[in-house]
Design an enzyme around this catalytic site. Structure first.
Site, PDB file in Angstrom:
ATOM      1  N   ASP A  34       4.096   4.660  -3.719  1.00 28.00           N
ATOM      2  CA  ASP A  34       3.196   3.772  -4.455  1.00 28.00           C
ATOM      3  C   ASP A  34       3.565   3.763  -5.937  1.00 28.00           C
ATOM      4  O   ASP A  34       4.074   4.754  -6.464  1.00 28.00           O
ATOM      5  CB  ASP A  34       1.743   4.270  -4.266  1.00 28.00           C
ATOM      6  CG  ASP A  34       0.726   3.208  -4.625  1.00 28.00           C
ATOM      7  OD1 ASP A  34       1.111   2.034  -4.823  1.00 28.00           O
ATOM      8  OD2 ASP A  34      -0.468   3.547  -4.720  1.00 28.00           O
ATOM      9  N   ASN A  36       5.246   0.934  -7.479  1.00 26.40           N
ATOM     10  CA  ASN A  36       6.376   0.050  -7.818  1.00 26.40           C
ATOM     11  C   ASN A  36       5.949  -1.027  -8.816  1.00 26.40           C
ATOM     12  O   ASN A  36       6.676  -1.333  -9.768  1.00 26.40           O
ATOM     13  CB  ASN A  36       6.908  -0.654  -6.570  1.00 26.40           C
ATOM     14  CG  ASN A  36       7.553   0.305  -5.590  1.00 26.40           C
ATOM     15  OD1 ASN A  36       7.695   1.491  -5.888  1.00 26.40           O
ATOM     16  ND2 ASN A  36       7.925  -0.197  -4.428  1.00 26.40           N
ATOM     17  N   GLU A  81      -2.809  -3.919   5.446  1.00 26.90           N
ATOM     18  CA  GLU A  81      -3.579  -4.517   4.344  1.00 26.90           C
ATOM     19  C   GLU A  81      -2.669  -5.233   3.336  1.00 26.90           C
ATOM     20  O   GLU A  81      -3.111  -6.119   2.605  1.00 26.90           O
ATOM     21  CB  GLU A  81      -4.403  -3.438   3.627  1.00 26.90           C
ATOM     22  CG  GLU A  81      -5.557  -2.874   4.445  1.00 26.90           C
ATOM     23  CD  GLU A  81      -5.125  -1.884   5.535  1.00 26.90           C
ATOM     24  OE1 GLU A  81      -3.973  -1.375   5.465  1.00 26.90           O
ATOM     25  OE2 GLU A  81      -5.918  -1.651   6.461  1.00 26.90           O
ATOM     26  N   ASN A  82      -1.400  -4.852   3.281  1.00 30.84           N
ATOM     27  CA  ASN A  82      -0.476  -5.480   2.330  1.00 30.84           C
ATOM     28  C   ASN A  82      -0.218  -6.960   2.646  1.00 30.84           C
ATOM     29  O   ASN A  82       0.301  -7.695   1.797  1.00 30.84           O
ATOM     30  CB  ASN A  82       0.859  -4.723   2.248  1.00 30.84           C
ATOM     31  CG  ASN A  82       0.771  -3.401   1.515  1.00 30.84           C
ATOM     32  OD1 ASN A  82       1.481  -2.452   1.821  1.00 30.84           O
ATOM     33  ND2 ASN A  82      -0.106  -3.305   0.515  1.00 30.84           N
ATOM     34  N   TRP A  83      -0.610  -7.420   3.852  1.00 28.82           N
ATOM     35  CA  TRP A  83      -0.504  -8.859   4.148  1.00 28.82           C
ATOM     36  C   TRP A  83      -1.397  -9.666   3.220  1.00 28.82           C
ATOM     37  O   TRP A  83      -1.262 -10.889   3.121  1.00 28.82           O
ATOM     38  CB  TRP A  83      -0.884  -9.148   5.606  1.00 28.82           C
ATOM     39  CG  TRP A  83       0.120  -8.653   6.613  1.00 28.82           C
ATOM     40  CD1 TRP A  83      -0.074  -7.673   7.531  1.00 28.82           C
ATOM     41  CD2 TRP A  83       1.465  -9.125   6.817  1.00 28.82           C
ATOM     42  NE1 TRP A  83       1.063  -7.485   8.290  1.00 28.82           N
ATOM     43  CE2 TRP A  83       2.013  -8.365   7.874  1.00 28.82           C
ATOM     44  CE3 TRP A  83       2.250 -10.106   6.212  1.00 28.82           C
ATOM     45  CZ2 TRP A  83       3.319  -8.555   8.339  1.00 28.82           C
ATOM     46  CZ3 TRP A  83       3.552 -10.297   6.675  1.00 28.82           C
ATOM     47  CH2 TRP A  83       4.070  -9.529   7.730  1.00 28.82           C
ATOM     48  N   ARG A  85      -1.324  -9.518   0.070  1.00 22.98           N
ATOM     49  CA  ARG A  85      -0.630  -9.737  -1.215  1.00 22.98           C
ATOM     50  C   ARG A  85      -0.144 -11.180  -1.333  1.00 22.98           C
ATOM     51  O   ARG A  85      -0.056 -11.889  -0.329  1.00 22.98           O
ATOM     52  CB  ARG A  85       0.546  -8.768  -1.342  1.00 22.98           C
ATOM     53  CG  ARG A  85       0.054  -7.343  -1.470  1.00 22.98           C
ATOM     54  CD  ARG A  85       1.099  -6.442  -2.030  1.00 22.98           C
ATOM     55  NE  ARG A  85       0.537  -5.107  -2.189  1.00 22.98           N
ATOM     56  CZ  ARG A  85       1.108  -4.116  -2.821  1.00 22.98           C
ATOM     57  NH1 ARG A  85       2.280  -4.298  -3.391  1.00 22.98           N
ATOM     58  NH2 ARG A  85       0.524  -2.940  -2.918  1.00 22.98           N
ATOM     59  N   SER A 210      -5.212   5.429   2.160  1.00 20.53           N
ATOM     60  CA  SER A 210      -4.920   4.009   2.436  1.00 20.53           C
ATOM     61  C   SER A 210      -4.530   3.743   3.897  1.00 20.53           C
ATOM     62  O   SER A 210      -3.544   3.042   4.165  1.00 20.53           O
ATOM     63  CB  SER A 210      -3.833   3.481   1.486  1.00 20.53           C
ATOM     64  OG  SER A 210      -4.234   3.627   0.152  1.00 20.53           O
ATOM     65  N   GLU A 221      -0.710  19.162   4.673  1.00 20.88           N
ATOM     66  CA  GLU A 221      -0.943  19.498   3.273  1.00 20.88           C
ATOM     67  C   GLU A 221      -0.745  18.216   2.460  1.00 20.88           C
ATOM     68  O   GLU A 221       0.212  17.479   2.696  1.00 20.88           O
ATOM     69  CB  GLU A 221       0.067  20.562   2.793  1.00 20.88           C
ATOM     70  CG  GLU A 221      -0.056  21.889   3.502  1.00 20.88           C
ATOM     71  CD  GLU A 221      -1.399  22.562   3.242  1.00 20.88           C
ATOM     72  OE1 GLU A 221      -1.954  22.410   2.136  1.00 20.88           O
ATOM     73  OE2 GLU A 221      -1.900  23.235   4.161  1.00 20.88           O
TER      74      GLU A 221
END
Ligand code: IPE
Ligand code: IPE
Ligand code: MG
Length: 263
Positions: A34, A36, A81-83, A85, A210, A221
């Site tokens: 994450d 970018n 969920e990135n669809w 964008r 996410s 961990e």
């Protein structure tokens, strides 16, 4: 109590790596890459420039994990969920993904890395799906390390899909409801046959999961770092491994039990 080790200072990468290999390594590492977009924004560049640079981090992390002999590396590359964008960004990400697969196939072959994917792959553009299937096929017999890309992936959807398949097998009469337990459900997940991650890393300072590997990270961990993904390189990965080596994984037991001081 574990003995404190010096924090990561100004040692060279070689020195860091020498320290890391002296301790226990995770067998399977999962990464939520994450930051970018923020990396690009800091440089007044378009978001996609961050995705381009992020590929270099992917390469370096894959190489390092393979060198260290890890069994698995799973990278969250595109969530369900990135669809949501902007279309332009999605197209660019798909283009980069295809480019990555084309370019990396030879490296995966040379290094004996097996490639697989999790997620609703059929939602991706046909040319990307073709490349995914090709790279999966050509690397299927490799034993070195499994590199898994999570694409169009949602942990909740994965569990729902698994439950659907379980129900369908029960209805078909091939599965008895009494046979349903954790091990069985695992076989219906996209990750079937894969060990659970020991360590989950998230870059960019966000402290959330996410919708990633919800079932599988039950006892992982967690390691959160403020470093943005395009800046996350071998040194940062080694620092995460050193941190992991400081953890006492109790799985419900007491610290005394683990040290053999009390039953
Ligand atoms: C991660 O970086 C890459 C993907 C989710 C595909 P982001 O694109 O989420 O970057 P930020 O969070 O906006 O900085
Ligand atoms: C999570 O990153 C998904 C991937 C790394 C592919 P996001 O940047 O999309 O996550 P949220 O939406 O900020 O939680
Ligand atoms: Mg993000």
């Amino acid at each position: 109590m574990k003995m404190p080790v010096p924090a990561v200072g100004c040692e060279s990468e070689e020195e860091l790596q020498a320290r890391v290999v002296r301790g226990p390594l995770p067998r399977h590492v999962a990464i939520i890459m994450d930051g970018n977009g923020r990396w690009a924004a800091q440089r007044n560049l378009p978001r996609v420039a961050g995705h381009h640079e992020g590929i270099k981090s992917v390469r370096e992390v894959v190489t390092c994990c393979r060198e260290l002999g890890l069994a698995g590396l799973t990278i969250y590359a595109f969530s369900a969920e990135n669809w949501r964008r902007p279309m332009f960004e999605i197209q660019e990400l798909m283009m980069l993904l295809e480019l990555y697969l084309k370019r990396e196939l030879s490296t995966l072959m040379e290094r004996g890395i097996r490639f697989r994917t999790i997620g609703r792959i059929e939602r991706l553009p046909a040319s990307v799906v073709e490349w995914i299937r090709r790279v999966e096929r050509e690397t299927a017999s490799h034993q070195g390390m499994t590199l898994t890309l999570a694409l169009s992936y949602s942990g909740r959807s994965e569990i729902v899909d698994a439950v659907r398949r379980v129900v369908s097998d029960v209805q078909a009469g091939s599965l008895a409801p009494s046979a349903i337990d954790e091990d069985l459900l695992e076989q219906y997940l996209d990750t079937h046959g894969m060990e659970d991650p020991d360590l989950v890393i998230r870059t960019s300072g966000e402290c959330r999961i996410s919708n990633f590997l919800l079932w599988q990270m039950a006892y992982a961990e967690l390691y959160f770092t403020k470093t943005l993904w395009p800046d996350f390189r071998r040194r940062d990965l080694l620092a995460a491994f050193l941190d992991f080596q400081q953890r006492e994984r109790r799985f419900g037991r007491t610290g005394e039990q683990l040290q053999g001081r009390a039953g």
